[in-house]
Design an enzyme around this catalytic site. Structure first.
Site, short mmCIF file in Angstrom:
data_model
loop_
_atom_site.label_atom_id
_atom_site.label_comp_id
_atom_site.label_asym_id
_atom_site.label_seq_id
_atom_site.Cartn_x
_atom_site.Cartn_y
_atom_site.Cartn_z
N TYR A 141 0.94 -1.36 -0.01
CA TYR A 141 -0.03 0.07 0.04
C TYR A 141 0.62 1.18 -0.16
O TYR A 141 0.44 2.35 -0.48
CB TYR A 141 -0.94 -0.07 1.33
N LYS A 189 2.58 -15.60 2.27
CA LYS A 189 2.69 -16.47 1.35
C LYS A 189 4.15 -16.59 1.08
O LYS A 189 5.01 -16.24 0.15
CB LYS A 189 2.23 -15.56 0.01
N ASP A 221 -3.68 -18.30 0.48
CA ASP A 221 -4.46 -19.23 -0.42
C ASP A 221 -5.35 -20.22 0.36
O ASP A 221 -6.44 -20.53 0.44
CB ASP A 221 -3.80 -19.93 -1.71
N ASP A 245 -6.83 -6.72 3.87
CA ASP A 245 -7.60 -6.14 3.31
C ASP A 245 -8.65 -7.20 2.67
O ASP A 245 -9.83 -7.24 2.85
CB ASP A 245 -7.11 -5.21 2.10
N ASP A 249 -12.66 -8.84 4.17
CA ASP A 249 -13.95 -8.60 3.36
C ASP A 249 -14.63 -10.05 3.41
O ASP A 249 -15.92 -10.30 3.55
CB ASP A 249 -13.78 -8.14 2.02
C1 IPM Z 1 -10.54 -0.96 3.80
C2 IPM Z 1 -10.66 -0.27 2.40
C3 IPM Z 1 -9.36 0.47 2.18
C4 IPM Z 1 -7.96 -0.33 2.29
C5 IPM Z 1 -9.59 1.42 0.92
C6 IPM Z 1 -10.76 2.19 0.72
C7 IPM Z 1 -8.47 2.26 0.61
O1 IPM Z 1 -10.91 -1.46 1.34
O2 IPM Z 1 -10.16 -0.17 4.91
O3 IPM Z 1 -10.54 -2.28 3.91
O4 IPM Z 1 -8.02 -1.04 1.12
O5 IPM Z 1 -7.47 -0.24 3.05
MN MN Z 2 -11.00 -3.39 2.33
#
Ligand code: IPM
Ligand code: MN
Length: 363
Positions: A141, A189, A221, A245, A249
């Protein structure tokens, strides 16, 4: 307790959910006799519109002067064009870097009253209680160099980590595991990436200082699969920025809705709290988004920034009991869903009810 909190509602549904979270914060502060003052700032697309940049200097100044930062969401589809040089997300990354919040805690839990909305089977959901510790201010990042070659036909990003960056976030993970189920899973990884091999080396060595904690290492993975197949095997999951990240999700699917999950980002002094759901532009301004992720982020704020555990507990209990009564926004309730503000009100009523019984008030 007297503290100053910087509120950054941000974009999309951010302002709506933050409004409910703030009502909860103020209610709990009043009941427990705390004095909080609030400042407000711009970040993301709304900041670009008003100031031309996603993280204005006023916001930067205010966040360093505050005791905690509460954020709604950042992002707007109008900036999705890959050719744009200025994007809302840059504001979020600058905020994280400015505060130095290197450890992003994302708890993943289930409510039995919501088992039916998760795509996973009930027997898989039972006893899920894990927490991601995602490294937040390093890796791909932020790594340099990044960009395009002169003619633009190639692009590159750099994933880079130092031992120091790994150690400080590992410490947070192991200290958390000590208070929980005493297990840390490092996700990497290491069969391919040099940075992952450094992570493994440093974390394995560091784990010797915690003989009571079991450390296991999983490739990312495999983790993506295990998280869905058998999530209750995990306790604290430690990982680098981008894997964290993506996996968080994925993990949100376990609880049934990404709308209910909070996060806390810890660093040296001022910590940052935000729901993990993002700006959800399709719902913007409709008063339908789930405020629970933002409300539970306030619970984390009480717990981690101010060490006010009872206050945090009241909020968590109020959320759980409100859900048990069948109330929810459209993402969790099919018949007669409540609006954002209605669900916020229900939770506040519940907080009053719990506190009236006095069992949670100050001793
Ligand atoms: C998160 C989001 C952010 C990230 C984006 C919006 C930059 O997806 O907080 O998980 O990738 O960290
Ligand atoms: Mn995110």
């Amino acid at each position: 307790m007297r503290k100053q909190i910087l509120v950054l509602p941000g974009d999309g549904i951010g302002p709506e959910v933050t409004k409910e979270a703030l009502k909860v914060l103020k209610k709990v502060a009043k009941i427990f006799g705390h004095k909080f003052s609030f400042k407000y700032g711009l970040i993301g697309a709304c900041a670009i519109e008003k100031e031309g940049i996603p993280f204005p200097s006023r916001t930067k100044r205010l966040c360093l002067l505050s005791d905690a930062v509460l954020l709604g969401a950042v992002g707007d589809p109008r900036y999705d064009n890959p050719k744009l040089k200025v994007r809302p997300e840059q504001g979020l990354l600058e905020l994280r870097k400015t505060l130095g919040v290197f450890a992003n805690l994302r708890p993943v839990f289930t409510f039995p009253s919501l088992f039916h909305i998760s795509p996973l089977k009930e027997e898989i959901l039972k006893e899920v209680d894990l927490i991601f510790v995602r490294e937040l201010t390093g890796g791909i990042y932020f790594g340099e160099p990044r960009g395009r070659t002169e003619k633009g036909e190639k692009a590159f990003d750099t994933c880079i980590y130092s031992k120091e960056e790994i150690l400080r976030v590992a410490k947070i993970a192991f200290d958390l595991a000590k208070k929980r189920k005493k297990k840390v899973t490092l996700v990497d990884k290491a069969n391919v990436l040099a940075t992952s091999r450094l992570w493994r080396e440093v974390v394995m060595e560091y784990s010797k200082a915690y003989p009571e904690i079991k450390l296991e290492c999983l490739y990312v993975d495999n983790m993506a699969m295990q998280l869905i197949k058998n999530p209750s095997q995990f306790d604290v999951v430690l990982t680098e920025n981008m894997f964290g990240d993506i996996l968080t999700d994925e993990a949100s699917v376990i609880s049934g809705s990404i709308g209910i999950l909070p996060s806390a980002s810890l660093g040296s002094r001022v910590f940052l709290y935000e729901p993990i759901h993002g700006s959800f532009p399709q719902a913007k301004g409709k008063n339908i988004a789930n405020p629970i992720g933002a409300i539970l982020s306030v619970a984390l704020l009480f717990e981690f920034s101010f060490n006010l555990k009872k206050e945090a507990e009241v909020i968590k209990r109020a959320v759980r009991e409100t859900l048990e009564q069948g109330f929810g926004t459209f993402d969790i309730v099919k018949e007669n869903p409540l609006s954002t503000s209605e669900l916020g009100e229900k939770i506040i009523k519940k907080i009053e009810e719990i506190c009236e019984k006095k069992t949670f008030l100050r001793n």
